[in-house]
Scaffold this motif. Sequence first.
Motif, short mmCIF file in Angstrom:
data_model
loop_
_atom_site.label_atom_id
_atom_site.label_comp_id
_atom_site.label_asym_id
_atom_site.label_seq_id
_atom_site.Cartn_x
_atom_site.Cartn_y
_atom_site.Cartn_z
N ASP A 127 0.87 -1.30 -0.30
CA ASP A 127 -0.56 0.53 -0.14
C ASP A 127 0.52 0.58 -0.21
OD1 ASP A 127 -1.73 -1.48 0.33
OD2 ASP A 127 -3.02 -1.43 2.41
N ASN A 128 1.96 1.32 0.78
CA ASN A 128 3.11 2.86 0.79
C ASN A 128 3.73 3.11 -0.86
OD1 ASN A 128 2.20 2.67 3.98
ND2 ASN A 128 4.33 1.50 3.54
N ALA A 129 3.98 2.04 -1.35
CA ALA A 129 4.00 2.14 -2.32
C ALA A 129 3.30 2.72 -3.62
CB ALA A 129 5.29 1.25 -2.79
N ALA A 130 2.16 1.65 -3.75
CA ALA A 130 1.33 1.69 -4.60
C ALA A 130 0.74 3.38 -4.59
CB ALA A 130 -0.24 0.77 -4.21
N THR A 131 0.34 3.50 -3.54
CA THR A 131 -0.46 5.26 -3.59
C THR A 131 -0.08 6.23 -4.22
OG1 THR A 131 -1.20 4.95 -1.48
CG2 THR A 131 -1.10 6.79 -2.19
N PRO A 132 2.01 6.47 -3.57
CA PRO A 132 2.86 7.12 -4.48
C PRO A 132 3.23 7.11 -5.98
CG PRO A 132 4.08 6.47 -2.56
CD PRO A 132 2.91 5.53 -2.25
N PHE A 133 2.44 5.54 -6.12
CA PHE A 133 2.16 5.38 -8.24
C PHE A 133 1.76 5.29 -8.40
CE2 PHE A 133 5.39 1.20 -6.62
CZ PHE A 133 6.61 2.34 -6.86
N GLY A 134 0.28 5.26 -7.61
CA GLY A 134 -1.35 5.51 -8.41
C GLY A 134 -1.24 7.34 -8.49
N LEU A 135 -1.00 8.16 -7.56
CA LEU A 135 -0.91 9.63 -8.05
C LEU A 135 0.13 10.30 -8.90
CD1 LEU A 135 -0.50 10.46 -4.18
CD2 LEU A 135 -2.95 10.80 -4.97
N LYS A 136 1.42 9.72 -9.34
CA LYS A 136 2.15 9.79 -10.47
C LYS A 136 1.21 9.78 -11.82
CE LYS A 136 5.56 11.10 -12.45
NZ LYS A 136 6.47 12.88 -12.39
N ALA A 137 0.39 8.24 -11.48
CA ALA A 137 -0.23 8.28 -12.52
C ALA A 137 -1.15 9.44 -13.50
CB ALA A 137 -0.52 6.85 -12.56
N MET A 138 -2.19 9.49 -11.89
CA MET A 138 -3.03 10.70 -12.20
C MET A 138 -2.20 11.63 -12.52
SD MET A 138 -5.87 9.22 -11.19
CE MET A 138 -7.33 10.64 -11.04
N GLU A 139 -1.27 11.85 -11.82
CA GLU A 139 -0.75 13.30 -13.08
C GLU A 139 -0.08 13.27 -14.14
OE1 GLU A 139 2.23 14.36 -9.75
OE2 GLU A 139 0.83 14.63 -8.50
N SER A 140 0.02 11.60 -14.38
CA SER A 140 0.32 11.48 -15.93
C SER A 140 -0.99 11.80 -16.85
CB SER A 140 1.34 10.32 -16.11
OG SER A 140 2.60 10.09 -15.61
N LEU A 141 -2.04 11.35 -16.05
CA LEU A 141 -2.99 11.27 -16.99
C LEU A 141 -3.23 11.90 -17.08
CD1 LEU A 141 -4.31 7.28 -15.91
CD2 LEU A 141 -3.79 8.05 -17.45
N GLN A 142 -3.33 13.43 -16.07
CA GLN A 142 -3.53 15.04 -16.48
C GLN A 142 -3.52 15.59 -17.20
OE1 GLN A 142 -7.12 15.60 -14.87
NE2 GLN A 142 -6.55 17.88 -14.12
N THR A 143 -1.93 15.53 -17.71
CA THR A 143 -1.59 15.81 -18.40
C THR A 143 -1.85 15.95 -20.11
OG1 THR A 143 1.04 14.55 -19.03
CG2 THR A 143 1.21 15.82 -17.33
N LEU A 144 -3.03 14.56 -19.86
CA LEU A 144 -3.65 14.23 -21.32
C LEU A 144 -4.73 14.91 -21.29
CD1 LEU A 144 -2.22 10.66 -21.76
CD2 LEU A 144 -1.36 13.08 -23.36
N ASN A 145 -4.60 15.85 -19.99
CA ASN A 145 -6.60 15.75 -19.99
C ASN A 145 -6.79 16.82 -20.41
OD1 ASN A 145 -9.66 15.73 -19.01
ND2 ASN A 145 -8.69 15.91 -16.84
N PRO A 146 -8.04 17.42 -21.67
CA PRO A 146 -8.32 18.65 -22.16
C PRO A 146 -9.12 19.09 -21.61
CG PRO A 146 -9.73 16.98 -23.19
CD PRO A 146 -8.83 15.98 -22.30
N ASN A 147 -9.99 18.92 -20.68
CA ASN A 147 -10.47 19.59 -19.12
C ASN A 147 -9.77 19.60 -17.81
OD1 ASN A 147 -12.44 20.53 -18.05
ND2 ASN A 147 -14.28 20.13 -19.15
N LYS A 148 -10.05 20.16 -17.77
CA LYS A 148 -8.36 20.09 -16.33
C LYS A 148 -9.17 19.33 -14.77
CE LYS A 148 -4.40 20.09 -18.31
NZ LYS A 148 -3.69 18.48 -19.09
#
Length: 467
Positions: free
Chosen positions: A169-190
């Motif tokens: 769990d301790n590792a999953a959260t940072p990896f997941g938040l990084k994934a969300m930030e990466s996906l947000q760079t592709l999001n046209p409606n922020k």
Amino acid sequence: MVLSRIWSAFIIIAIAIASIKYVSSSHYNAIFNDMVVGKGGDTVKIATQPFSTLSPIVKDSLVKKNDFADSRIHYKTDSLKQNVKVYRVQEADGVIGTSETAVKICLGLIGIMTLFMGFMSIAEKAGGINLLSRFIQPFFSKLFPEIPKNHPAFGHMLMNFSANLLGLDNAATPFGLKAMESLQTLNPNKDTASNSQIMFLCLHAGGMTLIPVSIIAIRASMGSKTPTDIFLPCMIATFTATLAAMIIVSLYQKINLLRPVVIAYVGGISAIIALLVVYLVQLSKDELDDFSKVLSNGLILFIFLAIVLGAVYKKINVFDAFIEGAKEGFTTCVKIIPYLVGMLIAISLLRTSGVFDVLIDGMKWVANAASLDPRFVDGLPTALIKPLSGSGARGMMVDTMSTFGADSFQGKLAAVLQGSSDTTFYVIAVYFGAVAIKNTRYTVIAMLLADLVGIITSIALAYLFFA
């Protein structure tokens, strides 16, 4: 908008139920105080009554033993059976204590986030994330058609799912938040969740875990003779919930899952998990614990080693890259504080007002009216609280085991329910909060439907394996 309505409903329902209890029963004169400044575990004294004034049911129970609990109200008599103390134990902190807890959670994440985000930064600069992206791209490109080929988000998501699978769990959260930030760079409606973000978050919330180590440890500590016997039902239930999340979101997004690549990857993953299950069910508790520790912690160290070696080979300034990512981890933790405080205070109000007691009593009435085996209802508090609070659900699981026994049907069902899904509303608050998403679209509905599949599967498996 859906999350806003649910959040508002939580608060309105909690205060309404508390008001009804305050007006209708002298046992709840302090309930408003409990909801605001009360502390979880506090003993709230209600009254001291003469033994003769109690109801026949309570009297008969106290004759047999000195302590009796009925619908969260506890009665304790003296040795002479003359006076009885009436009290109740508060289940959760009030909103003031919960607000402090939410901030402490975020502060506690800072060290973990800076550690893993630092190594993620090194991996990105060394090309490791792109390598993972190319590996998983054939499968993920079908589930996430909006993401460009070989985008780093694929690698971030794979790291998150892998950490979840191993119970890290301790590792999953940072990896997941990084994934969300990466996906947000592709999001046209922020400020609105994209299709890719919804799919990722729902798959993440499925909570796919290979070995429920903490649940097995709790069962062992509470005297279970076979603490590992919930392993297989937990594995099946969480796998089913994750598949349900994939199917539900695919229906919303009109994604065709009946493609050779998708079937091949899902079938391959299922086969690997099945082979691991066949091996793991033959292990004793100690052997399972040792295997889990070696696999999970050994893999983390291997990842760190591979990242550093790859960066040295690519002649990356390793320490500067680590510091750059670590700073990002600190900033992310600070950003999620308001979202987490808002979500946790609504959950606190639900718990301290007794909303869950009303739901459980209603479910028992329905089960009895339908002539169903009502034992499953006693395990449901864990399932009801799990989408709201992981620690609260763990407490409910322990309470069920304490009441009925760790090896009882109810205790085993509570353990399977605890391991069948993730904390939906916590995940939504943290992950969407990190990227400032306000409109979550159908995320909550999809995640709750997947949770429901996990609950129904867990109950069915409990009757199959333990009834």
